[in-house]
Design an enzyme around this catalytic site. Structure first.
Site, mmCIF file in Angstrom:
data_model
loop_
_atom_site.group_PDB
_atom_site.id
_atom_site.type_symbol
_atom_site.label_atom_id
_atom_site.label_comp_id
_atom_site.label_asym_id
_atom_site.label_seq_id
_atom_site.Cartn_x
_atom_site.Cartn_y
_atom_site.Cartn_z
ATOM 1 N N ASP A 141 4.796 -5.403 15.053
ATOM 2 C CA ASP A 141 4.417 -3.935 14.343
ATOM 3 C C ASP A 141 3.278 -4.232 13.208
ATOM 4 O O ASP A 141 3.246 -3.631 12.418
ATOM 5 C CB ASP A 141 5.683 -3.338 13.629
ATOM 6 N N LYS A 144 -2.735 -3.570 15.175
ATOM 7 C CA LYS A 144 -2.450 -3.152 16.566
ATOM 8 C C LYS A 144 -3.238 -3.875 17.515
ATOM 9 O O LYS A 144 -2.997 -4.257 18.772
ATOM 10 C CB LYS A 144 -2.734 -1.653 16.829
ATOM 11 N N ASP A 169 5.757 -1.360 18.582
ATOM 12 C CA ASP A 169 5.632 -0.097 17.818
ATOM 13 C C ASP A 169 4.054 0.473 18.132
ATOM 14 O O ASP A 169 3.409 -0.314 18.111
ATOM 15 C CB ASP A 169 5.942 -0.195 16.345
ATOM 16 N N ASN A 170 4.099 1.720 17.943
ATOM 17 C CA ASN A 170 2.705 2.216 17.799
ATOM 18 C C ASN A 170 1.888 2.210 19.040
ATOM 19 O O ASN A 170 0.532 2.303 19.180
ATOM 20 C CB ASN A 170 1.915 1.891 16.813
ATOM 21 N N GLU A 199 6.504 7.865 13.046
ATOM 22 C CA GLU A 199 7.437 7.991 12.022
ATOM 23 C C GLU A 199 7.093 9.266 10.852
ATOM 24 O O GLU A 199 5.956 9.482 10.466
ATOM 25 C CB GLU A 199 7.537 6.686 11.214
HETATM 26 C C1 LIG Z 1 -2.774 -10.292 12.204
HETATM 27 N N1 LIG Z 1 -1.757 -11.350 11.961
HETATM 28 C C2 LIG Z 1 -0.545 -10.743 10.806
HETATM 29 N N2 LIG Z 1 0.265 -11.743 10.354
HETATM 30 C C3 LIG Z 1 0.970 -11.390 9.383
HETATM 31 N N3 LIG Z 1 1.015 -10.217 8.994
HETATM 32 C C4 LIG Z 1 0.218 -8.967 9.413
HETATM 33 C C5 LIG Z 1 -0.771 -9.456 10.491
HETATM 34 N N4 LIG Z 1 -1.396 -8.382 10.824
HETATM 35 C C6 LIG Z 1 -0.796 -7.326 9.905
HETATM 36 N N5 LIG Z 1 0.084 -7.937 9.233
HETATM 37 C C7 LIG Z 1 0.824 -7.184 8.058
HETATM 38 O O1 LIG Z 1 1.584 -6.163 8.963
HETATM 39 C C8 LIG Z 1 1.427 -4.829 8.230
HETATM 40 C C9 LIG Z 1 0.652 -4.091 8.879
HETATM 41 C C10 LIG Z 1 0.849 -3.301 9.786
HETATM 42 C C11 LIG Z 1 -0.363 -2.208 10.407
HETATM 43 N N6 LIG Z 1 0.639 -1.040 11.288
HETATM 44 C C12 LIG Z 1 -0.278 -0.061 11.451
HETATM 45 O O2 LIG Z 1 -1.575 -0.245 11.135
HETATM 46 C C13 LIG Z 1 0.520 1.265 11.470
HETATM 47 C C14 LIG Z 1 -0.285 2.534 11.230
HETATM 48 C C15 LIG Z 1 0.312 3.626 11.508
HETATM 49 C C16 LIG Z 1 -0.460 5.024 11.411
HETATM 50 C C17 LIG Z 1 -0.373 6.015 12.244
HETATM 51 C C18 LIG Z 1 -1.183 7.013 12.098
HETATM 52 C C19 LIG Z 1 -2.012 7.348 10.898
HETATM 53 F F1 LIG Z 1 -2.608 8.463 10.737
HETATM 54 C C20 LIG Z 1 -2.010 6.112 10.033
HETATM 55 C C21 LIG Z 1 -1.138 4.974 10.400
HETATM 56 C C22 LIG Z 1 1.660 3.831 11.883
HETATM 57 C C23 LIG Z 1 2.441 2.600 12.144
HETATM 58 O O3 LIG Z 1 3.819 2.340 12.502
HETATM 59 C C24 LIG Z 1 1.832 1.371 11.893
HETATM 60 O O4 LIG Z 1 2.664 0.089 11.977
HETATM 61 C C25 LIG Z 1 1.170 -5.268 6.832
HETATM 62 O O5 LIG Z 1 2.232 -5.414 5.942
HETATM 63 C C26 LIG Z 1 0.102 -6.380 7.237
HETATM 64 O O6 LIG Z 1 -0.066 -6.925 5.869
HETATM 65 MG MG LIG Z 2 4.336 0.624 13.066
#
Ligand SMILES: CNc1ncnc2c1ncn2[C@@H]1O[C@H](/C=C/CNC(=O)c2cc(-c3ccc(F)cc3)cc(O)c2O)[C@@H](O)[C@H]1O
Ligand SMILES: [Mg+2]
Length: 214
Positions: A141, A144, A169-170, A199
């Protein structure tokens, strides 16, 4: 300075949930996201599917990529058998700090190891740092466009076994087209889509469950 959305979410948990009660923490976050501010937690509809897959797998080793505020961490950890711990990776220190407090408020800190750092660096370290051979269950999650490179990393690092379950997810919104194409066409995975909605909205989204075949 103005608080952040995760900080306001934490305040809502501390105000509306009961300490040590994971269900009330989950409900407080869902209430906050439905009535105050949308946030990118897996949510209640997809969360119920997550619950059913975790219950079915009953994993001994669990990994989550992308802790964010710890909502799905709490959902998963509350279902684990006694003595089982989950590892969750989060590279944003501010999010990690909020997640630690939400996980602790739910009383699940002893079932969770939150590791701060990027998945690309941490995944290759997991075997020696945590004494894990393979994962029974992985929840994706995070960013993406990192789902595909990271499962290839799982394969390279020998972290998957015949029957390992990956739940993503997603896969529709925001979407993970390269990941979907890979798991749905690779002879090494048996994949199934669980339709749901983004969600707290009526927008189509869903979870993809992929079982590693070895
Ligand atoms: C790449 N390696 C990584 N290692 C460790 N942590 C990482 C990470 N990448 C991202 N993260 C962390 O995960 C999280 C990121 C999640 C990205 N999720 C999304 O973009 C997302 C986005 C939407 C979304 C859907 C529609 C919309 F209009 C706007 C947003 C819905 C979701 O359920 C999502 O999960 C943050 O906490 C980030 O700091
Ligand atoms: Mg998500």
């Amino acid at each position: 300075t103005r608080s952040t959305r995760p900080q306001r979410m934490l305040k809502a948990v501390q105000k509306n949930a009961t300490k040590g009660n994971p269900e009330s923490v989950i409900s407080a976050i869902d209430y906050f996201c439905k009535n105050s501010e949308w946030a990118m937690n897996v949510g209640d509809e997809k969360g119920s599917i997550l619950d059913s897959v975790v219950t079915e797998v009953n994993p001994s080793t669990v990994l989550e990529l992308g802790t964010y505020c710890g909502y799905s961490t709490v959902r998963i950890a509350r279902l684990l058998s006694p003595g089982t711990k989950l590892i969750t990776l989060e590279f944003n220190p501010a999010y990690a700090a909020v997640a630690r407090q939400i996980i602790a408020y739910a009383g699940l800190q002893d079932k969770v190891t939150l590791v701060e750092g990027p998945s690309s660096e941490l995944i290759p370290q997991i075997k020696e740092r945590f004494g894990i051979t393979t994962f029974d269950f992985i929840f994706l999650d995070h960013w993406k466009d990192r789902y595909l490179p990271d499962i290839k990393l799982f394969e390279e690092c020998g972290l998957l076994r015949k029957g390992s379950v990956l739940l993503a997810d997603n896969v529709i919104c925001p979407g993970t087209p390269e990941y979907l194409e890979y798991v749905r066409n690779s002879p090494h995975y048996e994949s199934r889509y669980y339709p749901a909605h983004l969600e707290y909205t009526k927008v189509e989204d869903g979870l993809e469950k992929s079982v590693f075949l070895g």
